[in-house]
Design a protein around this motif. Sequence first.
Motif, PDB file in Angstrom:
ATOM      1  N   CYS A  13       0.716  -1.327  -0.035  1.00 30.73           N
ATOM      2  CA  CYS A  13      -0.034  -0.187  -0.025  1.00 30.73           C
ATOM      3  C   CYS A  13       0.891   1.204  -0.081  1.00 30.73           C
ATOM      4  N   TRP A  14       0.383   2.168  -1.073  1.00 29.59           N
ATOM      5  CA  TRP A  14       1.264   3.456  -1.060  1.00 29.59           C
ATOM      6  C   TRP A  14       1.072   4.569  -0.001  1.00 29.59           C
ATOM      7  N   GLY A  15       1.728   5.215   0.565  1.00 27.34           N
ATOM      8  CA  GLY A  15       1.732   6.184   1.420  1.00 27.34           C
ATOM      9  C   GLY A  15       1.392   5.858   2.933  1.00 27.34           C
ATOM     10  N   LEU A  16       1.686   4.524   3.185  1.00 31.13           N
ATOM     11  CA  LEU A  16       1.233   4.180   4.454  1.00 31.13           C
ATOM     12  C   LEU A  16       2.620   4.522   5.511  1.00 31.13           C
ATOM     13  N   ASP A  17       2.657   5.519   6.253  1.00 28.55           N
ATOM     14  CA  ASP A  17       3.771   5.862   6.997  1.00 28.55           C
ATOM     15  C   ASP A  17       3.492   5.435   8.369  1.00 28.55           C
ATOM     16  N   ASP A  18       4.214   5.966   9.408  1.00 25.49           N
ATOM     17  CA  ASP A  18       4.009   5.876  10.885  1.00 25.49           C
ATOM     18  C   ASP A  18       2.758   6.415  11.248  1.00 25.49           C
ATOM     19  N   ASP A  19       2.780   7.833  10.681  1.00 23.71           N
ATOM     20  CA  ASP A  19       1.525   8.466  11.290  1.00 23.71           C
ATOM     21  C   ASP A  19       0.374   8.262  10.874  1.00 23.71           C
ATOM     22  N   MET A  20       0.514   7.589   9.571  1.00 22.56           N
ATOM     23  CA  MET A  20      -1.173   7.023   9.046  1.00 22.56           C
ATOM     24  C   MET A  20      -1.146   5.739   9.781  1.00 22.56           C
ATOM     25  N   PHE A  21      -0.261   4.940  10.056  1.00 20.96           N
ATOM     26  CA  PHE A  21      -0.301   3.619  10.535  1.00 20.96           C
ATOM     27  C   PHE A  21      -0.931   3.917  11.970  1.00 20.96           C
ATOM     28  N   SER A  22      -0.573   4.557  12.714  1.00 14.10           N
ATOM     29  CA  SER A  22      -0.886   4.918  14.120  1.00 14.10           C
ATOM     30  C   SER A  22      -2.407   5.019  14.321  1.00 14.10           C
ATOM     31  N   THR A  23      -3.212   5.356  13.384  1.00 11.57           N
ATOM     32  CA  THR A  23      -4.776   5.448  13.337  1.00 11.57           C
ATOM     33  C   THR A  23      -5.293   3.955  13.545  1.00 11.57           C
ATOM     34  N   ALA A  24      -4.471   2.773  13.379  1.00 10.70           N
ATOM     35  CA  ALA A  24      -4.926   1.678  13.639  1.00 10.70           C
ATOM     36  C   ALA A  24      -5.185   1.022  14.984  1.00 10.70           C
ATOM     37  N   SER A  25      -4.492   2.069  15.872  1.00 16.14           N
ATOM     38  CA  SER A  25      -4.644   1.681  17.293  1.00 16.14           C
ATOM     39  C   SER A  25      -5.872   1.477  17.938  1.00 16.14           C
ATOM     40  N   ILE A  26      -6.924   2.113  17.138  1.00 12.41           N
ATOM     41  CA  ILE A  26      -8.086   2.076  17.874  1.00 12.41           C
ATOM     42  C   ILE A  26      -8.866   0.596  17.534  1.00 12.41           C
ATOM     43  N   CYS A  27      -8.001  -0.368  17.027  1.00 12.13           N
ATOM     44  CA  CYS A  27      -8.585  -1.815  16.629  1.00 12.13           C
ATOM     45  C   CYS A  27      -7.997  -2.541  17.908  1.00 12.13           C
ATOM     46  N   ARG A  28      -8.798  -2.230  19.179  1.00 11.14           N
ATOM     47  CA  ARG A  28      -8.090  -2.906  20.481  1.00 11.14           C
ATOM     48  C   ARG A  28      -8.024  -4.427  20.457  1.00 11.14           C
ATOM     49  N   ARG A  29      -9.057  -5.015  19.524  1.00 14.88           N
ATOM     50  CA  ARG A  29      -9.225  -6.578  19.890  1.00 14.88           C
ATOM     51  C   ARG A  29      -8.359  -7.293  18.472  1.00 14.88           C
ATOM     52  N   LEU A  30      -7.481  -6.690  17.906  1.00 12.23           N
ATOM     53  CA  LEU A  30      -6.545  -7.224  17.060  1.00 12.23           C
ATOM     54  C   LEU A  30      -5.565  -8.189  17.474  1.00 12.23           C
ATOM     55  N   LYS A  31      -5.605  -9.429  16.863  1.00 15.15           N
ATOM     56  CA  LYS A  31      -4.871 -10.616  17.083  1.00 15.15           C
ATOM     57  C   LYS A  31      -3.910 -10.826  16.128  1.00 15.15           C
ATOM     58  N   PHE A  32      -4.059 -10.589  14.931  1.00  8.71           N
ATOM     59  CA  PHE A  32      -3.013 -10.920  13.841  1.00  8.71           C
ATOM     60  C   PHE A  32      -2.922  -9.751  13.087  1.00  8.71           C
ATOM     61  N   LEU A  33      -1.494  -9.342  12.789  1.00  8.07           N
ATOM     62  CA  LEU A  33      -1.251  -8.248  11.997  1.00  8.07           C
ATOM     63  C   LEU A  33       0.004  -8.780  10.887  1.00  8.07           C
ATOM     64  N   SER A  34      -0.303  -8.488   9.368  1.00  4.66           N
ATOM     65  CA  SER A  34       0.632  -8.830   8.307  1.00  4.66           C
ATOM     66  C   SER A  34       0.922  -7.664   7.648  1.00  4.66           C
ATOM     67  N   LEU A  35       2.078  -7.160   7.557  1.00  2.71           N
ATOM     68  CA  LEU A  35       2.632  -6.129   6.845  1.00  2.71           C
ATOM     69  C   LEU A  35       3.883  -6.636   5.490  1.00  2.71           C
ATOM     70  N   GLU A  36       3.405  -6.167   4.461  1.00  3.51           N
ATOM     71  CA  GLU A  36       4.115  -6.570   3.493  1.00  3.51           C
ATOM     72  C   GLU A  36       4.375  -5.510   2.311  1.00  3.51           C
ATOM     73  N   GLY A  37       5.613  -5.210   1.980  1.00  4.44           N
ATOM     74  CA  GLY A  37       6.102  -4.220   1.142  1.00  4.44           C
ATOM     75  C   GLY A  37       5.502  -2.822   1.635  1.00  4.44           C
ATOM     76  N   CYS A  38       5.365  -2.716   2.935  1.00  5.05           N
ATOM     77  CA  CYS A  38       5.151  -1.089   3.541  1.00  5.05           C
ATOM     78  C   CYS A  38       6.634  -0.722   3.878  1.00  5.05           C
ATOM     79  N   SER A  39       7.160  -0.010   2.907  1.00  6.41           N
ATOM     80  CA  SER A  39       8.673   0.383   3.149  1.00  6.41           C
ATOM     81  C   SER A  39       8.863   1.759   3.853  1.00  6.41           C
ATOM     82  N   LEU A  40       7.508   2.362   4.093  1.00  5.76           N
ATOM     83  CA  LEU A  40       7.634   3.966   4.788  1.00  5.76           C
ATOM     84  C   LEU A  40       7.557   3.741   6.556  1.00  5.76           C
ATOM     85  N   ILE A  41       6.966   2.349   6.667  1.00  7.57           N
ATOM     86  CA  ILE A  41       6.729   2.019   8.221  1.00  7.57           C
ATOM     87  C   ILE A  41       8.199   1.866   8.892  1.00  7.57           C
TER      88      ILE A  41
END
Length: 487
Positions: free
Chosen positions: A382-410
């Motif tokens: 995904c293009w444009g996904l940096d640390d600031d954008m990725f921080s918005t995912a913290s609202i998903c409190r029940r998350l059990k699995f996370l997969s990141l592939e090709g996210c070079s800005l994080i």
Amino acid sequence: MSCSPEEPNQNSLWLRNKKALNHILFTMRVRSLTPKKQTQDGLLSINSQPTCKIKDFTLTNLVSDKTSLLSDEILLNILSKIPKSQRNSIFLVSKRWLNLQGRLMRSIKLLDWDFLISGRLFFRFPNLIHVDLVNGCLISPRNSGIVCTQKIVSFNVGSDIGGRDWFLDEKFVLNADEIDEGLRVLANGCPNLRKLAVVNTSEMGLLSLAEECPTLQELELHMCDDQVLRGIAACQNLQILRVIGMVEGFYSYSSFVSDVGLTILAQGCKRLVKLELSGCKGSYEGIKAIGQCCQMLEELTLCDHRMEDGWLPALSYCENLKTLRFLSCKRIDCNPGFDEHMGSCPTLEGLHLEKCQLRDKQSLKALFSVCREVREIVLKNCWGLDDDMFSTASICRRLKFLSLEGCSLITTVGLESAVISWKQLQSLEVISCNNVKDSEAMFSVLKDLRWKPDTKSSLSASLTGTGMANRGGKFFKKNDWKSLPGA
């Protein structure tokens, strides 16, 4: 010299004499088994007897097939156990085996439209339940070595192609009347059809298909518009639907799917379990209608969508949605509205985003807000996904699995800060994220970790101690230069 009608044909009488024919065949068999002994004149001995015992030999024994003793049902059961990769060569044994192969075939991709219209398709494959007509609907040269491939379709093109939007222009596709006629023939020949893919059909074509094929469960419609979807309401048992409207550079089509088509779809296909909308327009009202009417919908995929601003909150009406996918979307929702009006999908388990442009923080934050009950998030290329954008995912409190592939800005810092907020996170997968360094990461609380974040560091680590990672003269010691030839 021709024979008169009164005179019997000597050749036909001779052929009717089975004993004479069997005697000839027996003699030929004896000669083939006779040892070749040379006489004094250098000729083969005809009167020498074979050394092996010869059984009674007849014309029936010459052409007998031991499998003929088995019924078609038994032989079909045996052949069905053979891997599909080996069946093509096995069915060259005889015409009977070739016909049995046709009865075993359940799925086919049609390349020749005349093969369908002539009825030969059903004579050759009488038990089809899955038919892909996409390539058969296209007018393309068969002897061309140029192949155009896209994730939607692949076919041959000629060398005289020119222009930008040439792929599926009207002159490259059969007209709707021809497609409808083919669907009527298909419906009559395959009453047990369950899965179909077709291009450029009309409302009448779908109606004739729905009347004759009540077991149709999966449908893929290319070059679709609102008018076509009027005929889909007759498919009462449809569970999986893929609607492909406009595809930039490939489907140059004036019509498109809007809220009207989405509402017709929602009211006519109430048993839908999976829905994919590719290149479709719409807004809040269309998605809301799908959520309210399709109560069994569990999986929704949006590919390169053209939705109007403010459609995202309508996802909260999909009360039983389990998986939400975004593929190749240039945007999510530029104006989703206020957070308090977002709502949520209470049963959502998986959120997948692949090859999407995530450059709008407000849009991404609204998406994670609607999906805040999600258990699995997959972000791939995904293009444009940096640390600031990725921080918005913290609202998903029940998350059990996370997969990141090709996210070079994080970076590692951004990933760790998000992981700390997910108290229930158990599995983490990081692949080809070059700004995440494995030497800096410490995730000891995870139960499952797949870690290939930085391809460069992984390569250098594997070359440690070999000297291959050094540059220029550092590869050799200074004293080694004198020992080299010509030094």
